[in-house]
Design an enzyme around this catalytic site. Structure first.
Site, PDB file in Angstrom:
ATOM      1  N   CYS A  75      -7.452   2.756   2.916  1.00  0.00           N
ATOM      2  CA  CYS A  75      -6.598   2.472   4.230  1.00  0.00           C
ATOM      3  C   CYS A  75      -8.039   1.953   5.032  1.00  0.00           C
ATOM      4  O   CYS A  75      -8.584   3.449   5.867  1.00  0.00           O
ATOM      5  CB  CYS A  75      -5.680   2.877   4.625  1.00  0.00           C
ATOM      6  N   HIS A 129       0.957  -1.739   0.009  1.00  0.00           N
ATOM      7  CA  HIS A 129      -0.007  -0.196   0.193  1.00  0.00           C
ATOM      8  C   HIS A 129       0.938   0.955  -0.186  1.00  0.00           C
ATOM      9  O   HIS A 129       2.191   0.779  -0.094  1.00  0.00           O
ATOM     10  CB  HIS A 129      -0.809  -0.113   1.223  1.00  0.00           C
TER      11      HIS A 129
HETATM   12 ZN    ZN Z   1      -5.474  -3.584  -0.249  1.00  0.00          ZN
END
Ligand code: ZN
Length: 307
Positions: free
Chosen positions: A240, A209
Protein backbone atom coordinates in the site's frame (compact mmCIF):
# COMPACT_ATOMS: atom_id res chain seq x y z
CA UNK A 1 -24.95 -18.13 -2.66
CA UNK A 2 -25.65 -17.17 -6.24
CA UNK A 3 -22.03 -17.41 -7.35
CA UNK A 4 -20.77 -18.00 -10.89
CA UNK A 5 -19.63 -21.44 -12.12
CA UNK A 6 -16.29 -20.10 -13.27
CA UNK A 7 -14.19 -17.01 -12.72
CA UNK A 8 -11.33 -15.31 -14.52
CA UNK A 9 -8.27 -14.63 -12.41
CA UNK A 10 -6.29 -11.65 -13.65
CA UNK A 11 -2.76 -11.86 -12.33
CA UNK A 12 -1.34 -8.39 -11.66
CA UNK A 13 1.75 -9.26 -9.59
CA UNK A 14 4.29 -8.69 -12.37
CA UNK A 15 3.05 -5.10 -12.66
CA UNK A 16 1.34 -4.04 -9.44
CA UNK A 17 3.66 -6.12 -7.25
CA UNK A 18 7.02 -5.76 -8.96
CA UNK A 19 6.71 -2.01 -9.45
CA UNK A 20 6.80 -1.53 -5.65
CA UNK A 21 10.15 -3.34 -5.41
CA UNK A 22 13.14 -1.01 -5.11
CA UNK A 23 15.76 -3.58 -6.12
CA UNK A 24 15.65 -4.28 -9.87
CA UNK A 25 14.32 -7.74 -10.66
CA UNK A 26 16.28 -9.17 -13.57
CA UNK A 27 14.35 -9.27 -16.83
CA UNK A 28 14.99 -13.01 -17.23
CA UNK A 29 13.56 -13.61 -13.76
CA UNK A 30 10.43 -11.62 -14.60
CA UNK A 31 10.02 -13.63 -17.79
CA UNK A 32 10.55 -16.91 -15.95
CA UNK A 33 7.87 -16.00 -13.37
CA UNK A 34 5.33 -14.86 -15.97
CA UNK A 35 5.91 -18.03 -17.99
CA UNK A 36 5.43 -20.17 -14.88
CA UNK A 37 2.17 -18.31 -14.14
CA UNK A 38 1.00 -19.04 -17.69
CA UNK A 39 1.94 -22.71 -17.32
CA UNK A 40 -0.06 -22.91 -14.08
CA UNK A 41 -3.15 -22.04 -16.15
CA UNK A 42 -3.57 -18.29 -15.64
CA UNK A 43 -5.16 -16.85 -18.76
CA UNK A 44 -4.97 -13.13 -18.17
CA UNK A 45 -1.89 -11.30 -16.92
CA UNK A 46 -1.03 -7.66 -16.44
CA UNK A 47 2.59 -8.18 -17.34
CA UNK A 48 4.13 -4.73 -17.03
CA UNK A 49 3.67 -1.00 -17.36
CA UNK A 50 4.84 1.09 -20.30
CA UNK A 51 5.72 3.98 -18.04
CA UNK A 52 8.74 6.25 -18.19
CA UNK A 53 11.81 4.49 -16.74
CA UNK A 54 12.49 7.69 -14.81
CA UNK A 55 9.15 7.36 -13.03
CA UNK A 56 9.44 3.63 -12.31
CA UNK A 57 12.88 2.17 -13.14
CA UNK A 58 11.62 -1.34 -12.29
CA UNK A 59 9.41 -1.30 -15.42
CA UNK A 60 12.16 -0.15 -17.79
CA UNK A 61 12.22 -3.58 -19.48
CA UNK A 62 8.51 -3.54 -20.42
CA UNK A 63 9.02 -4.17 -24.15
CA UNK A 64 11.58 -6.90 -23.60
CA UNK A 65 9.35 -8.69 -21.11
CA UNK A 66 6.35 -8.64 -23.46
CA UNK A 67 8.50 -9.73 -26.41
CA UNK A 68 10.14 -12.64 -24.64
CA UNK A 69 7.37 -14.23 -22.58
CA UNK A 70 5.31 -17.13 -23.88
CA UNK A 71 2.35 -15.91 -25.89
CA UNK A 72 -0.09 -18.81 -26.19
CA UNK A 73 -3.18 -17.85 -28.17
CA UNK A 74 -5.51 -18.36 -25.23
CA UNK A 75 -3.55 -16.13 -22.85
CA UNK A 76 -4.33 -12.40 -22.78
CA UNK A 77 -1.32 -10.21 -21.96
CA UNK A 78 -2.11 -6.70 -20.80
CA UNK A 79 -0.01 -3.70 -19.85
CA UNK A 80 -0.67 -0.48 -18.05
CA UNK A 81 -0.36 2.56 -20.29
CA UNK A 82 -0.10 5.96 -18.57
CA UNK A 83 0.34 8.19 -21.62
CA UNK A 84 0.47 8.21 -25.45
CA UNK A 85 4.19 7.36 -25.51
CA UNK A 86 3.39 4.26 -23.43
CA UNK A 87 0.56 3.50 -25.84
CA UNK A 88 2.92 3.60 -28.83
CA UNK A 89 5.41 1.33 -27.06
CA UNK A 90 2.69 -1.10 -25.95
CA UNK A 91 1.28 -1.21 -29.49
CA UNK A 92 4.74 -1.91 -30.86
CA UNK A 93 5.22 -4.74 -28.36
CA UNK A 94 1.84 -6.15 -29.50
CA UNK A 95 0.20 -6.49 -26.11
CA UNK A 96 -3.26 -8.07 -26.25
CA UNK A 97 -4.80 -5.31 -24.18
CA UNK A 98 -3.96 -1.88 -22.80
CA UNK A 99 -5.06 -0.54 -19.44
CA UNK A 100 -5.63 3.12 -18.77
CA UNK A 101 -6.15 4.31 -15.22
CA UNK A 102 -7.24 7.19 -13.08
CA UNK A 103 -8.32 7.68 -9.51
CA UNK A 104 -11.87 8.27 -8.31
CA UNK A 105 -10.72 11.17 -6.13
CA UNK A 106 -8.98 14.36 -7.23
CA UNK A 107 -6.35 14.19 -4.49
CA UNK A 108 -5.34 10.60 -5.23
CA UNK A 109 -5.17 11.32 -8.95
CA UNK A 110 -3.03 14.37 -8.25
CA UNK A 111 -0.74 12.35 -5.99
CA UNK A 112 -0.52 9.43 -8.43
CA UNK A 113 -0.19 11.09 -11.84
CA UNK A 114 -0.05 14.81 -10.96
CA UNK A 115 -3.16 15.62 -12.99
CA UNK A 116 -6.77 16.51 -12.38
CA UNK A 117 -9.31 13.85 -13.28
CA UNK A 118 -10.38 15.99 -16.22
CA UNK A 119 -6.79 16.20 -17.47
CA UNK A 120 -6.45 12.42 -17.19
CA UNK A 121 -9.68 11.87 -19.11
CA UNK A 122 -8.71 14.17 -21.94
CA UNK A 123 -5.25 12.56 -22.10
CA UNK A 124 -6.88 9.18 -22.72
CA UNK A 125 -8.26 10.26 -26.09
CA UNK A 126 -4.85 10.05 -27.73
CA UNK A 127 -4.14 6.65 -26.14
CA UNK A 128 -7.50 5.38 -27.40
CA UNK A 129 -6.63 6.58 -30.90
CA UNK A 130 -3.28 4.77 -30.83
CA UNK A 131 -4.87 1.59 -29.51
CA UNK A 132 -7.66 1.68 -32.05
CA UNK A 133 -5.20 2.12 -34.90
CA UNK A 134 -3.27 -0.90 -33.63
CA UNK A 135 -6.48 -2.91 -33.13
CA UNK A 136 -5.80 -3.37 -29.42
CA UNK A 137 -8.69 -3.22 -26.91
CA UNK A 138 -8.42 -0.90 -23.92
CA UNK A 139 -9.84 -1.43 -20.45
CA UNK A 140 -10.06 1.17 -17.69
CA UNK A 141 -9.03 0.94 -14.06
CA UNK A 142 -10.54 3.27 -11.49
CA UNK A 143 -8.27 3.46 -8.45
CA UNK A 144 -9.47 4.20 -4.89
CA UNK A 145 -13.01 3.36 -6.08
CA UNK A 146 -14.05 2.11 -2.62
CA UNK A 147 -12.46 4.86 -0.56
CA UNK A 148 -9.62 7.37 -0.81
CA UNK A 149 -6.95 7.75 1.88
CA UNK A 150 -7.18 11.56 1.52
CA UNK A 151 -10.88 12.14 0.89
CA UNK A 152 -12.63 9.16 2.48
CA UNK A 153 -15.76 7.66 0.93
CA UNK A 154 -16.30 8.01 -2.81
CA UNK A 155 -19.81 8.94 -3.87
CA UNK A 156 -21.62 6.72 -6.35
CA UNK A 157 -22.37 9.83 -8.32
CA UNK A 158 -18.70 10.47 -8.86
CA UNK A 159 -18.06 6.88 -9.92
CA UNK A 160 -20.94 7.00 -12.39
CA UNK A 161 -19.64 10.21 -13.91
CA UNK A 162 -16.18 8.71 -14.39
CA UNK A 163 -17.59 5.44 -15.75
CA UNK A 164 -19.77 7.40 -18.20
CA UNK A 165 -16.74 9.20 -19.55
CA UNK A 166 -14.65 6.04 -19.75
CA UNK A 167 -17.36 4.22 -21.67
CA UNK A 168 -17.79 7.19 -24.00
CA UNK A 169 -14.08 6.87 -24.78
CA UNK A 170 -14.75 3.30 -25.91
CA UNK A 171 -13.17 1.17 -23.18
CA UNK A 172 -14.16 -2.51 -23.22
CA UNK A 173 -14.41 -2.95 -19.49
CA UNK A 174 -13.97 -1.20 -16.17
CA UNK A 175 -12.14 -2.49 -13.11
CA UNK A 176 -12.73 -0.97 -9.71
CA UNK A 177 -9.56 -0.83 -7.64
CA UNK A 178 -9.40 -0.87 -3.87
CA UNK A 179 -5.95 0.64 -4.01
CA UNK A 180 -5.46 1.22 -0.30
CA UNK A 181 -7.74 -1.48 1.07
CA UNK A 182 -10.72 0.63 2.17
CA UNK A 183 -13.43 -1.62 0.72
CA UNK A 184 -15.85 -3.48 2.97
CA UNK A 185 -18.48 -6.01 1.87
CA UNK A 186 -21.26 -3.42 2.21
CA UNK A 187 -19.37 -0.87 0.11
CA UNK A 188 -18.50 -3.52 -2.50
CA UNK A 189 -22.19 -4.50 -2.72
CA UNK A 190 -23.52 -0.95 -2.92
CA UNK A 191 -20.94 0.13 -5.52
CA UNK A 192 -21.02 -2.90 -7.81
CA UNK A 193 -24.81 -3.20 -7.74
CA UNK A 194 -25.15 0.43 -8.65
CA UNK A 195 -22.75 0.20 -11.62
CA UNK A 196 -24.18 -3.08 -12.90
CA UNK A 197 -27.65 -1.58 -12.76
CA UNK A 198 -26.60 1.55 -14.63
CA UNK A 199 -24.61 -0.33 -17.26
CA UNK A 200 -26.21 -3.72 -17.94
CA UNK A 201 -23.73 -6.11 -19.51
CA UNK A 202 -20.72 -4.04 -18.40
CA UNK A 203 -17.55 -6.14 -18.09
CA UNK A 204 -16.97 -5.10 -14.48
CA UNK A 205 -13.78 -6.32 -12.83
CA UNK A 206 -12.61 -5.88 -9.29
CA UNK A 207 -9.12 -5.35 -7.89
CA UNK A 208 -9.13 -5.86 -4.15
CA UNK A 209 -6.42 -5.41 -1.58
CA UNK A 210 -5.98 -7.18 1.74
CA UNK A 211 -4.63 -4.12 3.55
CA UNK A 212 -7.05 -4.55 6.46
CA UNK A 213 -7.43 -8.32 6.34
CA UNK A 214 -10.81 -8.55 4.60
CA UNK A 215 -9.68 -8.87 0.99
CA UNK A 216 -11.15 -12.35 0.49
CA UNK A 217 -14.34 -11.41 2.32
CA UNK A 218 -14.77 -8.67 -0.27
CA UNK A 219 -14.00 -11.18 -3.04
CA UNK A 220 -16.75 -13.42 -1.65
CA UNK A 221 -19.18 -10.54 -1.63
CA UNK A 222 -18.33 -9.64 -5.24
CA UNK A 223 -18.81 -13.29 -6.25
CA UNK A 224 -22.27 -13.29 -4.73
CA UNK A 225 -23.09 -10.30 -6.98
CA UNK A 226 -22.11 -12.37 -10.01
CA UNK A 227 -18.78 -10.70 -10.77
CA UNK A 228 -16.39 -13.01 -12.61
CA UNK A 229 -13.28 -10.90 -13.14
CA UNK A 230 -10.92 -10.82 -10.19
CA UNK A 231 -7.48 -9.24 -10.02
CA UNK A 232 -4.91 -10.51 -7.57
CA UNK A 233 -1.19 -10.98 -7.23
CA UNK A 234 0.81 -14.14 -6.75
CA UNK A 235 2.11 -14.64 -3.18
CA UNK A 236 0.25 -11.44 -2.23
CA UNK A 237 2.93 -9.27 -3.82
CA UNK A 238 2.48 -5.54 -3.66
CA UNK A 239 1.87 -3.07 -0.93
CA UNK A 240 0.00 0.00 0.00
CA UNK A 241 1.82 3.13 -1.20
CA UNK A 242 0.62 5.19 1.78
CA UNK A 243 1.14 2.65 4.54
CA UNK A 244 4.66 1.22 4.55
CA UNK A 245 4.66 -2.45 5.50
CA UNK A 246 0.92 -2.89 4.84
CA UNK A 247 -0.27 -5.88 2.85
CA UNK A 248 -1.10 -5.33 -0.80
CA UNK A 249 -3.25 -7.11 -3.34
CA UNK A 250 -5.39 -10.09 -2.55
CA UNK A 251 -3.17 -13.13 -2.99
CA UNK A 252 -3.81 -15.13 -6.17
CA UNK A 253 -3.28 -18.65 -4.86
CA UNK A 254 -5.34 -17.92 -1.72
CA UNK A 255 -8.17 -16.64 -3.92
CA UNK A 256 -7.88 -19.61 -6.30
CA UNK A 257 -8.00 -21.94 -3.29
CA UNK A 258 -11.23 -20.23 -2.17
CA UNK A 259 -12.74 -20.42 -5.67
CA UNK A 260 -11.97 -24.13 -6.03
CA UNK A 261 -13.36 -24.93 -2.59
CA UNK A 262 -16.55 -23.08 -3.60
CA UNK A 263 -16.75 -25.18 -6.76
CA UNK A 264 -15.89 -22.24 -9.00
CA UNK A 265 -13.63 -23.23 -11.87
CA UNK A 266 -10.57 -21.21 -12.80
CA UNK A 267 -8.62 -23.55 -15.09
CA UNK A 268 -5.63 -23.06 -12.78
CA UNK A 269 -3.53 -25.84 -11.27
CA UNK A 270 -3.28 -24.71 -7.64
CA UNK A 271 -0.26 -26.82 -6.77
CA UNK A 272 1.68 -25.40 -9.73
CA UNK A 273 0.62 -21.90 -8.73
CA UNK A 274 1.86 -22.49 -5.17
CA UNK A 275 5.26 -23.41 -6.60
CA UNK A 276 5.35 -20.12 -8.49
CA UNK A 277 4.41 -18.22 -5.32
CA UNK A 278 7.28 -19.84 -3.40
CA UNK A 279 9.67 -18.97 -6.22
CA UNK A 280 8.44 -15.35 -6.14
CA UNK A 281 9.08 -15.20 -2.41
CA UNK A 282 12.65 -16.40 -3.01
CA UNK A 283 13.18 -13.79 -5.70
CA UNK A 284 11.85 -10.98 -3.51
CA UNK A 285 13.92 -12.17 -0.58
CA UNK A 286 11.48 -11.54 2.26
CA UNK A 287 8.36 -13.33 3.55
CA UNK A 288 5.28 -12.51 1.46
CA UNK A 289 1.71 -12.52 2.79
CA UNK A 290 0.29 -15.51 0.84
CA UNK A 291 -1.16 -18.10 3.25
CA UNK A 292 -1.86 -21.18 1.13
CA UNK A 293 1.74 -21.26 -0.13
CA UNK A 294 2.81 -21.70 3.50
CA UNK A 295 0.19 -24.24 4.62
CA UNK A 296 -0.57 -26.03 1.34
CA UNK A 297 -4.11 -26.90 0.23
CA UNK A 298 -6.37 -28.50 2.88
CA UNK A 299 -6.03 -31.99 1.44
CA UNK A 300 -2.26 -31.85 1.07
CA UNK A 301 -2.07 -34.39 3.86
CA UNK A 302 0.88 -34.86 6.16
CA UNK A 303 2.71 -38.09 6.86
CA UNK A 304 1.42 -39.74 10.04
CA UNK A 305 4.79 -41.40 10.69
CA UNK A 306 6.42 -40.34 13.95
CA UNK A 307 9.96 -39.02 14.01
ZN1 ZN B 1 -3.26 -3.35 -6.44
Amino acid sequence: MNSPKSATVVEVGPRDGFQMEKRFIETDTKIEIINALIKSGIKRIEATSFISPRAIPQMRDASEVVNKILRPKDVFIEALVPNPKGGEDAAQARVDGMRIFLSASESHNRKNVNRTIEESLSGFKEIMRIAEKAGIPVAADIAVAFGCPFEGDISLDRLHRIADRMLELGVRGITLGDTTGMATPLIVRKTCESLLKAYPGLALGIHLHNTRGIGLVNVYEALSLGLTNFESSVAGLGGCPFAPGATGNVCTEDMVYLFHELGIQTGIDLSELIKVARKVEQVIGRPLPGQVMKAGARLDLHSFAIG
